[in-house]
Design a protein around this motif. Structure first.
Motif, PDB file in Angstrom:
ATOM      1  N   LYS A 218       0.698  -1.068  -0.398  1.00 36.13           N
ATOM      2  CA  LYS A 218       0.426   0.388   0.021  1.00 36.13           C
ATOM      3  C   LYS A 218       0.790   1.063  -0.125  1.00 36.13           C
ATOM      4  CE  LYS A 218      -3.194  -0.721   3.691  1.00 36.13           C
ATOM      5  NZ  LYS A 218      -3.954  -0.311   4.643  1.00 36.13           N
ATOM      6  N   HIS A 221       2.438   1.827  -3.288  1.00 36.61           N
ATOM      7  CA  HIS A 221       1.122   1.945  -4.581  1.00 36.61           C
ATOM      8  C   HIS A 221       1.090   3.721  -3.779  1.00 36.61           C
ATOM      9  CE1 HIS A 221      -2.946   2.870  -5.795  1.00 36.61           C
ATOM     10  NE2 HIS A 221      -2.270   1.683  -7.016  1.00 36.61           N
ATOM     11  N   SER A 222       1.014   4.452  -2.481  1.00 39.15           N
ATOM     12  CA  SER A 222       0.611   5.549  -2.238  1.00 39.15           C
ATOM     13  C   SER A 222       1.362   6.223  -2.946  1.00 39.15           C
ATOM     14  CB  SER A 222       0.301   5.620  -0.940  1.00 39.15           C
ATOM     15  OG  SER A 222       0.537   6.898  -0.631  1.00 39.15           O
ATOM     16  N   SER A 226       1.360   9.774  -5.678  1.00 35.46           N
ATOM     17  CA  SER A 226       2.305  10.250  -5.312  1.00 35.46           C
ATOM     18  C   SER A 226       2.704  11.267  -6.381  1.00 35.46           C
ATOM     19  CB  SER A 226       2.717  10.584  -4.166  1.00 35.46           C
ATOM     20  OG  SER A 226       1.902  10.481  -3.061  1.00 35.46           O
ATOM     21  N   ARG A 229       1.009  12.267  -9.587  1.00 31.56           N
ATOM     22  CA  ARG A 229       0.224  12.923  -9.561  1.00 31.56           C
ATOM     23  C   ARG A 229       1.417  14.622  -9.518  1.00 31.56           C
ATOM     24  NH1 ARG A 229      -0.710  16.189  -5.143  1.00 31.56           N
ATOM     25  NH2 ARG A 229       0.023  14.164  -3.635  1.00 31.56           N
TER      26      ARG A 229
ATOM     27  N   MET B   1       5.989  12.483   4.830  1.00 33.28           N
ATOM     28  CA  MET B   1       5.050  11.663   4.684  1.00 33.28           C
ATOM     29  C   MET B   1       3.528  12.431   5.073  1.00 33.28           C
ATOM     30  SD  MET B   1       5.527   8.880   2.352  1.00 33.28           S
ATOM     31  CE  MET B   1       4.110   7.436   3.515  1.00 33.28           C
ATOM     32  N   VAL B 114      -6.013  15.673   0.207  1.00 30.31           N
ATOM     33  CA  VAL B 114      -5.060  14.673  -0.144  1.00 30.31           C
ATOM     34  C   VAL B 114      -3.965  15.575  -1.303  1.00 30.31           C
ATOM     35  CG1 VAL B 114      -4.768  12.662  -1.258  1.00 30.31           C
ATOM     36  CG2 VAL B 114      -6.281  13.120   0.595  1.00 30.31           C
ATOM     37  N   GLU B 115      -5.169  16.184  -1.944  1.00 30.07           N
ATOM     38  CA  GLU B 115      -4.074  16.675  -2.958  1.00 30.07           C
ATOM     39  C   GLU B 115      -3.202  18.045  -2.372  1.00 30.07           C
ATOM     40  OE1 GLU B 115      -6.877  17.644  -6.041  1.00 30.07           O
ATOM     41  OE2 GLU B 115      -7.548  15.549  -6.714  1.00 30.07           O
ATOM     42  N   CYS B 117      -1.207  17.583   0.008  1.00 25.94           N
ATOM     43  CA  CYS B 117       0.267  17.059  -0.097  1.00 25.94           C
ATOM     44  C   CYS B 117       1.054  16.575  -0.899  1.00 25.94           C
ATOM     45  CB  CYS B 117      -0.548  15.327   0.982  1.00 25.94           C
ATOM     46  SG  CYS B 117      -1.740  15.272   2.595  1.00 25.94           S
ATOM     47  N   ASP B 118       1.679  17.218  -0.270  1.00 24.07           N
ATOM     48  CA  ASP B 118       3.343  16.521  -1.290  1.00 24.07           C
ATOM     49  C   ASP B 118       3.524  14.829  -1.596  1.00 24.07           C
ATOM     50  OD1 ASP B 118       3.864  19.014  -2.449  1.00 24.07           O
ATOM     51  OD2 ASP B 118       5.782  19.031  -1.063  1.00 24.07           O
ATOM     52  N   CYS B 119       3.672  14.618  -0.253  1.00 19.76           N
ATOM     53  CA  CYS B 119       3.769  13.035  -0.508  1.00 19.76           C
ATOM     54  C   CYS B 119       2.600  12.003   0.564  1.00 19.76           C
ATOM     55  CB  CYS B 119       5.298  12.434  -0.255  1.00 19.76           C
ATOM     56  SG  CYS B 119       5.746  10.906   0.122  1.00 19.76           S
ATOM     57  N   PHE B 120       1.417  11.935   0.584  1.00 22.73           N
ATOM     58  CA  PHE B 120       0.613  11.399   1.098  1.00 22.73           C
ATOM     59  C   PHE B 120       0.553  10.389   2.399  1.00 22.73           C
ATOM     60  CE2 PHE B 120      -3.878   8.972   0.992  1.00 22.73           C
ATOM     61  CZ  PHE B 120      -4.539  10.535   2.701  1.00 22.73           C
ATOM     62  N   PRO B 150      -7.447   2.618  -1.453  1.00 20.28           N
ATOM     63  CA  PRO B 150      -7.067   1.266  -0.854  1.00 20.28           C
ATOM     64  C   PRO B 150      -6.077   1.546  -0.501  1.00 20.28           C
ATOM     65  CG  PRO B 150      -7.828   1.624  -3.380  1.00 20.28           C
ATOM     66  CD  PRO B 150      -8.175   3.075  -3.037  1.00 20.28           C
ATOM     67  N   SER B 151      -5.453   2.399  -1.444  1.00 23.54           N
ATOM     68  CA  SER B 151      -3.947   2.094  -0.733  1.00 23.54           C
ATOM     69  C   SER B 151      -2.904   3.337   0.657  1.00 23.54           C
ATOM     70  CB  SER B 151      -2.784   2.795  -1.747  1.00 23.54           C
ATOM     71  OG  SER B 151      -2.897   3.271  -2.181  1.00 23.54           O
ATOM     72  N   ALA B 152      -4.127   3.881   1.505  1.00 22.73           N
ATOM     73  CA  ALA B 152      -3.493   4.746   2.255  1.00 22.73           C
ATOM     74  C   ALA B 152      -3.895   4.096   3.206  1.00 22.73           C
ATOM     75  CB  ALA B 152      -4.604   6.016   2.174  1.00 22.73           C
ATOM     76  N   CYS B 153      -2.825   3.979   4.604  1.00 24.95           N
ATOM     77  CA  CYS B 153      -3.165   3.571   5.920  1.00 24.95           C
ATOM     78  C   CYS B 153      -3.509   4.820   6.199  1.00 24.95           C
ATOM     79  CB  CYS B 153      -1.697   3.955   6.602  1.00 24.95           C
ATOM     80  SG  CYS B 153      -0.738   2.538   6.115  1.00 24.95           S
TER      81      CYS B 153
END
Lengths: 443, 431
Positions: A218, A221-222, A226, A229, B1, B114-115, B117-120, B150-153
């Motif tokens: 995950k 993927h995140s 990023s 984007r 992050m 979320v958008e 965030c440089d690195c979410f 789905p890939s977010a913690c």
């Protein structure tokens, strides 16, 4: 002339850098003119090149393998009667083993020979056989390549800034190491438990491992999301800048990265400098190699062309090539039944083949005849034959034509068989003539 | 992050304010970019990466006003989502009714956050477990985020209500929320109001602590773990001073990796030291051994509180599946943490359960030392056992169920939620 001089100097420096001592441009020039004083000095380079080839050309930092061989040279000296012959024998043995012309006079030369040209020819053959120029390129490029490798810029250059491009990858590598370590610990710990406890233990750790891998996937993927984007945002900003005429063109992410990170730009500059130097070195090597071999060929032409012409001017002293010497063609023609099931070819067909081959005086073939440069040149090329390109092609064409006419005259009724026969003969002839070393010197 | 914080409901918004204040009050450090974003224009204060959500505008307005009243940071005025009517402490109203109604506008606002965030790095939802919005709507939002990202913690910071009872149906709400969160989030960080009160009374010397003080105490403990830090080896001999070459703790994925890898164990509790009065800080002598000893005493009590009707937990010594120890202050990179490695603190099957991160910068005062621990331990589930007992009693008497049924829930939903929480309790009880 200047180029040749520079190329000889370059070769000498190259040989020295590889570990071959004692080769100078003057020595090569003297050997070219068969100066007796140059002969004794050429044994050492011959020996060194053989040693280097046996050691697979060790790099500059690792000449330990070579030291053993060179110690022999240092301790004995070439002029020593006992060891000198040994060294010469050593050189001759390996040169013969690697395929140098067996009939060369080189193998008969003593240590105190005056035939420096023979030694130069052997040295030239050895340099060619060992790909010395290629080894030199490798040695020179090794240093430059290490400079490229030490750079923090990866090659091929990434299309993205390092911090973004490598983040997901480095995360994955970290985790891979962590997981490997964890698995080994789990297995080690599991082995120390009884069977019932082991199953529960392994199940728990399998679940944990699955959970950790899921988290990492995950995370990766995140990170990738990023990255994409940010690329999109960068492009949008650039397009806006272009629209406002602040910027003239769309930069790639890598270019933007270099503009933003001066250290990376300097790194890239170093890498490009090294690459350019490497290419320049390669071009230089190719030019010097070509010059050197041209110089060697010039020597052959000067010294050898005249005797060859003189031989042609003395037809009376030449003897024709015997049927035994026309190895496959004659056999084929004599026993065509084995090939295509037709009757033997009459002698008139064999007769038309004769003009296709240059004849030569047997006396001039003697390798022991002193001053026979022509023979030396022949041995450089091949063991048995010298092809005369001036007239032979025309002669062969004529011969084939005449052969066809002769075949036509024959009473072989079956056209197909006749064609087969003709094609077979042509093929055999051509394969025989494709070898540049054709007839001149008999075996 | 970067982490997007979702302040859900009244309790979540108030606690979120305290958390951002705690994160911003770290000494000698800039505001952590994980939780604050730079404003576009010069001279403007950094903005919290937070979305304030409540079904009533009153609390959100108050929280925003407090935050924007001249501090080091502020909330983005566009990062609020409110309606005119609340959820009435009804989990089903928040989850089934308001959740479905408000899904799209809330997700749209989250997307904007979320958008930026440089690195979410993930979501941190702060919510109370007792009410309708924080618990019900909060659970719905986090479930929706699981589908959308789905890939977010996703972590939830859940506030346990007082055992004495804040809301009559709090046990239902707690169990329904816990069951749902256990399905969708990576980790559930719990904090008990009772524990916060006890900490305020005993160690901070506040006789009758307010919610603000309680929130502040809990938020400082959480901030000690969320502020920037670097991984360090457990062995003091292998450790070195913290520097940029060491790996930074990446929120929130590193927390999930280190603490919540096992699907059956996702309950986390936070402990921290020093627990002294603010006015006593100047007279306190700091040393790592004493800090760690105090932390161990708080995090690993020798005996658990007795639970009526359930003797299993009471007989067990509190154990931890995994722990993350965060040290802050001079010498944090080389402090000896062996006191936290005792095998009795962990189940026998655990391998390397202790993880240590450190930062040499002080958090509380010059030369001051602070230690925080996030532990996946039995203590986190202790209140759930009590809530389960009470909820079963209410459920069998069908008390207040009609309020839930009218929003679409049925008895099987309750039973499934109870069973899930029971499984979790059982997993922890056999450690």
């Amino acid at each position: 002339m200047k180029e040749t001089k520079a190329s000889l100097a370059f070769l000498c420096s190259l040989l020295e850098s590889l570990g071959v001592a004692g080769v100078t441009p003057d020595l090569l020039r003297q050997a070219k003119s068969n100066a007796p004083c140059a002969a004794i000095k050429l044994w050492r380079p011959l020996h060194d090149v053989v040693c280097l080839h046996l050691c697979c050309f060790p790099c500059q930092e690792d000449h330990r393998e070579l030291e053993g061989f060179q110690e022999i040279w240092r301790s004995s000296g070439v002029f020593s009667d006992d060891h000198g012959d040994g060294i010469v024998g050593f050189v001759k043995f390996y040169v013969a083993l690697w395929g140098y012309l067996p009939s060369s006079r080189f193998f008969g030369l003593p240590i105190d020979t005056r035939e420096s040209r023979e030694l130069l020819l052997a040295l030239g053959w050895l340099l060619s056989h060992c790909d010395v120029f290629l080894r030199g390129i490798e040695a020179r490029s090794r240093e430059i390549s290490s400079a490229i490798a030490s750079s923090s810029i990866a090659a091929p250059f990434p299309p993205l800034p390092r911090d973004v491009a490598t983040l997901a990858g480095s995360r994955a590598r970290e985790v891979e190491l962590g997981v490997e370590e964890l698995v080994s610990k789990v297995l080690h710990s599991a082995a120390q438990r009884d069977r019932e406890a082991r199953e529960g233990f392994l199940a728990d750790h399998l679940l944990m491992l699955h959970g950790r891998i899921g988290v990492i996937l995950k995370s990766i993927h995140s990170l990738q999301a990023s990255r994409f984007r940010r690329i999109h945002e960068l492009n949008q900003l650039q397009l806006e800048a272009i629209r406002q005429k602040i910027q003239h063109r769309l930069y790639t992410q890598f270019e933007l990265h270099l503009l933003q990170d001066p250290e990376a730009a300097r790194d890239l500059q170093r890498v490009l400098e090294a690459e350019r130097q490497l290419r320049s070195e390669l071009a230089s090597f190719q030019k010097h190699e070509e010059n050197f071999w041209n110089w060697m060929a010039d020597e052959n032409d000067d010294e050898i062309a005249t005797p060859a012409r003189s031989l042609k001017q003395e037809p009376s002293s030449c003897c024709g090539v015997s049927q035994e010497e026309l190895i496959p063609v004659i056999q084929f023609l004599k026993d065509p039944k084995d090939q295509c099931g037709v009757s033997p070819v009459p002698s008139e067909i064999l007769a038309v083949l004769a003009p296709a081959f240059t004849t030569m005086n047997h006396a001039s073939c003697s390798s022991k005849k002193r001053g026979d440069d022509r023979a030396a040149f022949g041995r450089l090329r091949d063991a048995g034959f010298k092809y005369q390109p001036s007239s032979t092609l025309t002669t062969i064409d004529q011969s084939i034509q005449r052969l066809e006419e002769a075949i036509d005259k024959l009473t072989i009724g079956h056209k197909e068989l006749r064609d087969q026969h003709r094609i077979a003969i042509e093929r055999e002839l051509k394969s025989f003539l494709e070898d540049e070393s054709f007839v001149v010197v008999g075996l | 992050m970067s982490v997007v914080v979702l302040q859900l409901g009244q309790g979540g918004n108030q606690y979120g304010l305290a958390l951002f204040n705690a994160l911003a009050s770290s000494r000698g450090s800039p505001l952590p970019c994980e939780f604050f974003e730079e404003s576009g224009s010069r001279g403007e204060l950094p903005r919290a990466r937070a979305l304030l959500i409540d079904m009533e505008p009153k609390v959100v307005a108050a929280v925003t006003r407090k935050a924007n009243g001249g501090g080091a940071w502020k909330y983005d005025s566009r990062s609020c989502f409110t309606l005119d009517s609340g959820s009435g402490n009804n989990w089903a109203a928040g989850y089934c009714s308001n959740g479905v109604t408000c899904r799209e506008p809330v997700l749209e606002q989250i997307r904007l956050k979320v958008e930026k965030c440089d690195c979410f790095g993930g979501f941190l939802g702060i919510q109370s477990l007792a009410g309708g919005t924080g618990a019900g709507f909060g659970a719905y939002v986090l479930e929706a985020l699981k589908d959308e990202y789905p890939s977010a913690c996703i972590f939830s910071h859940s506030i346990w209500p007082f055992q004495s009872g804040e809301v009559v149906v709090q046990n239902y709400n707690v169990l329904l929320t816990l069951a749902k969160l256990h399905e969708v989030v990576d980790g559930i960080i719990t904090v008990e109001n009772d524990s916060l009160v006890a900490a305020c009374k005993k160690t901070l010397g506040i006789p009758s602590p307010s919610f603000v003080e309680m929130n502040s105490a809990g938020a400082h403990a959480l901030a000690s773990l969320l502020l920037p830090s670097f991984w360090r080896p457990i062995q003091a001999s292998q450790a070195s001073t913290c520097n940029s070459s060491q790996l930074r703790v990446r929120l929130l994925s590193d927390l999930a990796y280190a603490l919540c890898a096992h699907p059956a164990y996702r309950m986390l509790t936070v402990y921290s030291t020093p627990q002294v009065r603010v006015e006593s800080l100047d007279f306190t002598t700091f040393a790592w051994p004493s800090q760690l000893k105090q932390l161990k005493r708080i995090a690993y009590p020798v005996e658990l509180e007795q639970v009526p009707g359930d003797t299993r937990l009471a007989k067990s010594v509190q154990k931890s599946v995994a722990s993350l120890l965060a040290l802050r202050g001079p010498g944090a990179g080389t402090a000896d943490v062996s006191v936290m490695r005792e095998p009795s603190l962990y189940p026998s099957w655990c391998i390397d359960p202790l993880n240590v991160c450190a930062n040499d910068k002080e958090m509380i005062k010059d030369g001051g030392l602070a230690a925080g621990m996030m532990s996946n331990c039995q203590g986190a589930i202790l209140p759930a056992s009590k809530a389960l007992t009470r909820a079963y009693a209410m459920f069998y008497s069908k008390a207040y169920l009609h309020q839930y049924f009218k929003h679409g829930l049925d008895a099987s939903f309750f039973e499934a939620a109870f069973a899930t929480v029971e499984d979790v309790c059982h997993s922890y009880s056999i450690l």
